[in-house]
Design a protein around this motif. Structure first.
Motif, PDB file in Angstrom:
ATOM      1  N   ILE A  26       1.125  -1.257  -0.285  1.00 21.22           N
ATOM      2  CA  ILE A  26       0.070   0.199  -0.035  1.00 21.22           C
ATOM      3  C   ILE A  26       1.361   1.230  -0.480  1.00 21.22           C
ATOM      4  O   ILE A  26       1.546   1.261   1.177  1.00 21.22           O
ATOM      5  N   ILE A  27       0.626   2.289  -1.237  1.00 16.14           N
ATOM      6  CA  ILE A  27       1.253   3.648  -1.592  1.00 16.14           C
ATOM      7  C   ILE A  27       0.316   4.592  -0.663  1.00 16.14           C
ATOM      8  O   ILE A  27      -0.823   4.670  -1.699  1.00 16.14           O
ATOM      9  N   SER A  28       0.755   4.865   0.580  1.00 17.54           N
ATOM     10  CA  SER A  28      -0.461   6.021   1.185  1.00 17.54           C
ATOM     11  C   SER A  28       0.184   7.127   1.394  1.00 17.54           C
ATOM     12  O   SER A  28       1.232   7.121   1.143  1.00 17.54           O
ATOM     13  N   GLY A  29      -0.426   8.178   1.233  1.00 14.57           N
ATOM     14  CA  GLY A  29      -0.506   9.508   2.040  1.00 14.57           C
ATOM     15  C   GLY A  29      -0.947  10.798   1.390  1.00 14.57           C
ATOM     16  O   GLY A  29      -1.755  10.266   0.201  1.00 14.57           O
ATOM     17  N   PRO A  30      -0.623  12.163   1.355  1.00 13.98           N
ATOM     18  CA  PRO A  30      -2.261  13.349   1.532  1.00 13.98           C
ATOM     19  C   PRO A  30      -2.077  13.514  -0.320  1.00 13.98           C
ATOM     20  O   PRO A  30      -1.121  13.467  -0.128  1.00 13.98           O
ATOM     21  N   SER A  31      -3.332  14.024   0.159  1.00 13.68           N
ATOM     22  CA  SER A  31      -3.338  14.036  -1.198  1.00 13.68           C
ATOM     23  C   SER A  31      -2.285  15.160  -1.953  1.00 13.68           C
ATOM     24  O   SER A  31      -1.656  16.192  -1.314  1.00 13.68           O
ATOM     25  N   GLY A  32      -1.556  15.440  -2.961  1.00 14.10           N
ATOM     26  CA  GLY A  32      -1.452  16.050  -3.335  1.00 14.10           C
ATOM     27  C   GLY A  32       0.442  16.415  -2.844  1.00 14.10           C
ATOM     28  O   GLY A  32       1.604  16.621  -3.203  1.00 14.10           O
ATOM     29  N   VAL A  33       0.815  15.237  -2.349  1.00 10.69           N
ATOM     30  CA  VAL A  33       2.449  14.837  -1.719  1.00 10.69           C
ATOM     31  C   VAL A  33       2.946  14.132  -3.052  1.00 10.69           C
ATOM     32  O   VAL A  33       4.193  13.578  -2.831  1.00 10.69           O
ATOM     33  N   GLY A  34       2.210  13.625  -4.666  1.00 12.01           N
ATOM     34  CA  GLY A  34       3.246  13.208  -5.853  1.00 12.01           C
ATOM     35  C   GLY A  34       3.055  11.661  -5.677  1.00 12.01           C
ATOM     36  O   GLY A  34       3.305  11.258  -6.539  1.00 12.01           O
ATOM     37  N   LYS A  35       1.844  11.149  -5.069  1.00 10.73           N
ATOM     38  CA  LYS A  35       1.755   9.967  -5.183  1.00 10.73           C
ATOM     39  C   LYS A  35       1.809   9.077  -7.093  1.00 10.73           C
ATOM     40  O   LYS A  35       2.059   8.437  -7.250  1.00 10.73           O
ATOM     41  N   ASP A  36       0.457   9.639  -7.445  1.00 11.16           N
ATOM     42  CA  ASP A  36       0.797   9.264  -9.164  1.00 11.16           C
ATOM     43  C   ASP A  36       1.703   9.541  -9.396  1.00 11.16           C
ATOM     44  O   ASP A  36       2.331   9.181 -10.954  1.00 11.16           O
ATOM     45  N   THR A  37       2.625  10.701  -9.332  1.00  9.23           N
ATOM     46  CA  THR A  37       4.037  10.560 -10.274  1.00  9.23           C
ATOM     47  C   THR A  37       5.174   9.606  -9.538  1.00  9.23           C
ATOM     48  O   THR A  37       5.927   9.446 -10.645  1.00  9.23           O
ATOM     49  N   ILE A  38       4.651   9.742  -8.188  1.00  5.10           N
ATOM     50  CA  ILE A  38       5.468   8.482  -8.538  1.00  5.10           C
ATOM     51  C   ILE A  38       5.277   7.072  -8.640  1.00  5.10           C
ATOM     52  O   ILE A  38       6.326   6.576  -9.751  1.00  5.10           O
ATOM     53  N   ILE A  39       4.172   6.584  -8.279  1.00  7.32           N
ATOM     54  CA  ILE A  39       3.720   5.377  -9.467  1.00  7.32           C
ATOM     55  C   ILE A  39       3.910   5.395 -10.855  1.00  7.32           C
ATOM     56  O   ILE A  39       4.730   4.476 -11.492  1.00  7.32           O
ATOM     57  N   ALA A  40       3.838   6.727 -11.171  1.00  7.08           N
ATOM     58  CA  ALA A  40       4.168   6.656 -12.696  1.00  7.08           C
ATOM     59  C   ALA A  40       5.481   6.176 -12.902  1.00  7.08           C
ATOM     60  O   ALA A  40       5.935   5.592 -14.477  1.00  7.08           O
ATOM     61  N   ALA A  41       6.404   6.705 -12.255  1.00  9.10           N
ATOM     62  CA  ALA A  41       8.201   6.281 -12.516  1.00  9.10           C
ATOM     63  C   ALA A  41       8.771   4.910 -12.284  1.00  9.10           C
ATOM     64  O   ALA A  41       9.300   4.601 -13.180  1.00  9.10           O
ATOM     65  N   MET A  42       7.573   4.947 -11.280  1.00  7.48           N
ATOM     66  CA  MET A  42       8.238   3.237 -10.953  1.00  7.48           C
ATOM     67  C   MET A  42       8.030   1.985 -11.960  1.00  7.48           C
ATOM     68  O   MET A  42       8.064   1.808 -12.520  1.00  7.48           O
ATOM     69  N   LYS A  43       6.588   2.514 -13.123  1.00  8.06           N
ATOM     70  CA  LYS A  43       6.556   2.020 -14.275  1.00  8.06           C
ATOM     71  C   LYS A  43       7.257   2.440 -15.371  1.00  8.06           C
ATOM     72  O   LYS A  43       7.695   1.647 -16.149  1.00  8.06           O
ATOM     73  N   GLU A  44       7.631   3.397 -15.667  1.00 11.08           N
ATOM     74  CA  GLU A  44       8.486   4.322 -15.840  1.00 11.08           C
ATOM     75  C   GLU A  44      10.432   2.505 -15.864  1.00 11.08           C
ATOM     76  O   GLU A  44      10.851   2.025 -16.850  1.00 11.08           O
ATOM     77  N   ARG A  45      10.304   2.951 -15.031  1.00  8.76           N
ATOM     78  CA  ARG A  45      11.786   2.100 -14.166  1.00  8.76           C
ATOM     79  C   ARG A  45      11.419   0.088 -15.217  1.00  8.76           C
ATOM     80  O   ARG A  45      12.522  -0.469 -14.473  1.00  8.76           O
ATOM     81  N   ASP A  46      10.119  -0.182 -14.743  1.00  9.49           N
ATOM     82  CA  ASP A  46      10.127  -0.989 -15.325  1.00  9.49           C
ATOM     83  C   ASP A  46      10.272  -2.396 -14.865  1.00  9.49           C
ATOM     84  O   ASP A  46      11.136  -3.386 -14.738  1.00  9.49           O
ATOM     85  N   HIS A  47       8.540  -2.334 -14.032  1.00  9.79           N
ATOM     86  CA  HIS A  47       8.896  -4.204 -13.192  1.00  9.79           C
ATOM     87  C   HIS A  47       7.832  -4.785 -13.650  1.00  9.79           C
ATOM     88  O   HIS A  47       6.702  -5.022 -12.937  1.00  9.79           O
ATOM     89  N   ARG A  48       7.420  -4.864 -14.974  1.00  5.87           N
ATOM     90  CA  ARG A  48       5.892  -4.982 -15.571  1.00  5.87           C
ATOM     91  C   ARG A  48       6.056  -6.201 -14.928  1.00  5.87           C
ATOM     92  O   ARG A  48       4.552  -6.901 -14.695  1.00  5.87           O
ATOM     93  N   ARG A  49       7.199  -7.364 -14.982  1.00  8.50           N
ATOM     94  CA  ARG A  49       6.539  -8.671 -14.254  1.00  8.50           C
ATOM     95  C   ARG A  49       6.476  -9.504 -12.423  1.00  8.50           C
ATOM     96  O   ARG A  49       6.290 -10.018 -11.897  1.00  8.50           O
ATOM     97  N   GLU A  50       7.109  -8.415 -11.815  1.00  8.73           N
ATOM     98  CA  GLU A  50       7.092  -8.048 -10.619  1.00  8.73           C
ATOM     99  C   GLU A  50       6.325  -7.221  -9.885  1.00  8.73           C
ATOM    100  O   GLU A  50       5.284  -7.531  -8.739  1.00  8.73           O
ATOM    101  N   TYR A  51       5.615  -5.928 -10.165  1.00 11.18           N
ATOM    102  CA  TYR A  51       4.316  -5.365 -10.094  1.00 11.18           C
ATOM    103  C   TYR A  51       2.852  -5.105 -10.443  1.00 11.18           C
ATOM    104  O   TYR A  51       2.846  -5.202 -12.120  1.00 11.18           O
ATOM    105  N   HIS A  52       1.892  -5.374 -10.294  1.00 10.74           N
ATOM    106  CA  HIS A  52       0.788  -5.291 -10.631  1.00 10.74           C
ATOM    107  C   HIS A  52       0.217  -4.577  -9.856  1.00 10.74           C
ATOM    108  O   HIS A  52      -0.346  -3.390  -8.952  1.00 10.74           O
ATOM    109  N   TYR A  53      -0.321  -3.238 -10.827  1.00 12.12           N
ATOM    110  CA  TYR A  53      -0.983  -1.281 -10.264  1.00 12.12           C
ATOM    111  C   TYR A  53      -2.478  -1.519 -10.328  1.00 12.12           C
ATOM    112  O   TYR A  53      -3.074  -2.060 -11.066  1.00 12.12           O
TER     113      TYR A  53
END
Ligand code: 5GP
Length: 217
Positions: A26-53
């Motif tokens: 679980i990735i949590s935190g207040p609105s505006g902290v950048g969770k979406d940007t972090i998730i986008a960065a994680m997707k870019e780093r390519d863990h397709r086989r390991e992570y499912h969002y």
């Protein structure tokens, strides 16, 4: 879903698990902290086989650029209630005046295919999931300061003045709950890649922890 080796003439093999110990993260935190940007960065780093969002459900209005089924599953109040009644949501919470919920099935599918199920949800949701799935790994993302958070909320211009005020007020309440989390990560301004890397390190480390082994969801 067709498994590996399902080609003509070849016996089909069960799908090989991607990771040793699939976890609910679980990735949590207040609105505006950048969770979406972090998730986008994680997707870019390519863990397709390991992570499912896991795509969650919401009754909130779709923002420009958001895609149904990818950003969220956008549902009506009635559809949301039907999902709840059918016990298809692992948790359902009202966040900043709209309803959000985690589909049980999305989590199950990720775990059964040997992937970590990554959930980006608010603190109330995190608390409910943790109570139902005590082995879940909880990561809390905090801003370097309250001022940075408020600036972010204002800069993205997606909320009305009233919504902005609600989110700001809730942020203070949410930040006070950081001790309930396994890890707290500061999302330093301009260093989203570092934040993504830090979260990946935490996941990799916790994957070795047998206490994180999941029971049924
Ligand atoms: P937003 O409206 O900005 O997309 O999301 C508002 C908040 O709801 C964010 O903190 C987001 O992480 C959270 N959220 C998204 N999906 C879910 C969900 O399924 N359950 C809960 N409890 N929170 C969610």
């Amino acid at each position: 879903m067709s498994g590996a080796g399902s080609g003509k003439g070849r016996p089909s093999r069960p799908r090989k698990p991607g990771v040793m110990n699939p976890m609910l993260v679980i990735i949590s935190g207040p609105s505006g902290v950048g969770k979406d940007t972090i998730i986008a960065a994680m997707k870019e780093r390519d863990h397709r086989r390991e992570y499912h969002y896991v795509v969650t459900c919401t009754t909130r209005e779709r923002r420009p650029g958001e895609i149904d089924g990818i950003s969220y599953r956008f549902v009506s109040q009635k559809e949301f209630q039907d999902l709840r009644d059918a016990d298809e949501l692992l948790e359902a919470n009202e966040v900043h005046g709209n309803w959000y919920g985690t589909p049980r099935d999305g989590v199950r599918q990720a775990l059964s295919s040997g992937q970590h199920a990554i959930l980006k949800i608010d603190v109330q949701g995190a608390e409910v999931v943790k109570s139902q799935v005590p082995t879940a790994l909880l990561v809390f993302v905090v801003p370097p300061s309250m001022e940075t958070l408020v600036e972010h909320l204002k800069a993205r211009r997606t909320e009305s003045a009233e919504q902005l005020e609600i989110r700001q007020r809730n942020a203070a309440i949410e930040l006070a709950r950081k001790d309930e989390y396994d890890y707290v990560v500061v999302n330093e301004e301009g260093h989203v890649d570092m934040t993504a890397e830090r979260i990946e390190e935490i996941i990799a480390r916790e994957e070795q922890n047998s206490a994180r082994r999941l029971d049924t969801i």
